[in-house]
Design a protein around this motif. Structure first.
Motif, PDB file in Angstrom:
ATOM      1  N   ARG A  33      42.631  35.904  27.778  1.00  0.00           N
ATOM      2  CA  ARG A  33      43.839  36.655  28.093  1.00  0.00           C
ATOM      3  C   ARG A  33      44.509  37.096  26.790  1.00  0.00           C
ATOM      4  NH1 ARG A  33      48.400  34.591  32.303  1.00  0.00           N
ATOM      5  NH2 ARG A  33      49.589  36.521  32.318  1.00  0.00           N
ATOM      6  N   VAL A  90      44.632  42.441  28.641  1.00  0.00           N
ATOM      7  CA  VAL A  90      43.753  41.687  29.530  1.00  0.00           C
ATOM      8  C   VAL A  90      44.663  41.090  30.599  1.00  0.00           C
ATOM      9  CG1 VAL A  90      42.165  39.741  29.744  1.00  0.00           C
ATOM     10  CG2 VAL A  90      42.089  41.188  27.701  1.00  0.00           C
ATOM     11  N   ARG A  91      44.528  41.590  31.805  1.00  0.00           N
ATOM     12  CA  ARG A  91      45.390  41.163  32.908  1.00  0.00           C
ATOM     13  C   ARG A  91      44.886  39.853  33.488  1.00  0.00           C
ATOM     14  NH1 ARG A  91      44.015  46.495  36.029  1.00  0.00           N
ATOM     15  NH2 ARG A  91      42.062  45.526  35.487  1.00  0.00           N
ATOM     16  N   PRO A  92      45.765  39.080  34.095  1.00  0.00           N
ATOM     17  CA  PRO A  92      45.330  37.803  34.694  1.00  0.00           C
ATOM     18  C   PRO A  92      44.198  37.977  35.708  1.00  0.00           C
ATOM     19  CG  PRO A  92      47.720  37.905  34.606  1.00  0.00           C
ATOM     20  CD  PRO A  92      47.214  39.258  34.175  1.00  0.00           C
ATOM     21  N   LEU A 117      40.355  37.960  34.644  1.00  0.00           N
ATOM     22  CA  LEU A 117      39.708  36.719  34.236  1.00  0.00           C
ATOM     23  C   LEU A 117      38.943  36.089  35.384  1.00  0.00           C
ATOM     24  CD1 LEU A 117      42.728  35.237  32.249  1.00  0.00           C
ATOM     25  CD2 LEU A 117      40.848  36.642  31.369  1.00  0.00           C
TER      26      LEU A 117
END
Length: 140
Positions: A68, A12-14, A17
């Motif tokens: 994340r 889960v990449r920043p 989000l």
């Protein structure tokens, strides 16, 4: 053809989000897309230049926040089943059951039923799953 479940772990990449710090709903759809590509790859199928699978319908339940870290995409074909699939018959849609899971959590964060149809990209017309499978096998 493999009718089992594939499992793909994604980071889960920043930028996945939203302002609340969990995965945006549209990004969850991208994770599901990656899961279907993974499932097809495990069948030895490649997305062809001419015969392609496209999403026709998505039913999705967002059940928990995805923070994340990592997420696991679990993908299986729900229809046609191994018993229903006939290479000599015509099938125009396939349904995938897809779930997004957080590490070490049994209950899915996202549960989706995704229906795909098969198209001839050049002629922009519907083709059968059998035609798609044949074209994908030829293009390997």
């Amino acid at each position: 053809m493999f009718f089992g479940e594939s499992r793909l772990t994604l980071p889960v990449r920043p930028n996945d989000l939203d302002a609340l710090g969990h995965v945006n709903n549209a990004v969850a759809l991208e994770y599901l897309e990656a899961g279907r590509w993974d499932w097809l790859g495990r069948q030895g199928l490649v997305h062809g230049d001419r015969m392609i699978a496209v999403v026709a319908r998505t039913e999705i339940d967002y059940l928990a926040e995805i923070p994340r870290g990592q997420v696991e995409v679990r993908t299986s074909i729900e229809s046609p089943t191994a018993e229903e699939f006939d290479e000599d018959d015509l099938t125009f849609r396939a349904r995938f059951r897809q779930r997004l899971h957080l590490p070490e959590v049994d209950r899915p964060a996202v549960d989706a039923l995704v229906t795909v149809a098969f198209l001839d990209a050049a002629q922009r017309c519907l083709v059968s799953m059998q035609d798609f499978l044949t074209a994908s096998a030829v293009s390997r």
